[in-house]
Design a protein around this motif. Sequence first.
Motif: not given
Length: 213
Positions: A157-161
């Motif tokens: 979620a943090q890396m927007e994958l």
Amino acid sequence: MSHDHHPHNHDHDPHNHDHDHAHGDCGHDHSHSESDIVYTRIVANHIKIAGILLKDAPTLELTYAQRQAPPHEVKLSNGKQAFLHLDESLQAGDRLVAEVNRWATVTPAVEELLKLSGSTDAQMKACIKLGQLGQPMMAADDHLYVLDSDATRRVVAQMELRIDVVREAFTPVEADRRRVHTCNDPSHNHGHAHDHNHDHHGHGHAHPHSHDQ
């Protein structure tokens, strides 16, 4: 618990060692019949084995979690039941040996994974973060594959994958060649004899190590 270490059995190689553990009241039924297949030895996947020995050997499919803590009772690819008296983790490609020279090859079972896709930069950052958290990862083409967990999903979620749930055989890069797994169940003590000395099969294995140190 007694440990008899034999220095002549590849003592220069930390991955080849003999353990002779005393059998205590471990909760396993050791009164197996002669027809039972009981695997007690691991031949690591990097050690070359004569093809004839594995010609008719069945495979044993295990998930990643099962390879970290081998179950006691399993079913082989030929439909036969077998027992694992092992207290170390397994890796895909490892060969198991039973007392009557029966062999089996460990293969990764298909299981539910998270397929992560996105920019190369985001994937690299995710790799670093997941590595710091001790999460196993498998890279293939332009994607990463990881086990589903709260920790993994937070990083993603943090890396927007992008996340896709898929079913694949999970064979992550494993830095540790061999780990002794711990089990908190007092009735499941893996006090079983096993070793990594393969000379008793009549096939010597050359190890490129210097003995002049």
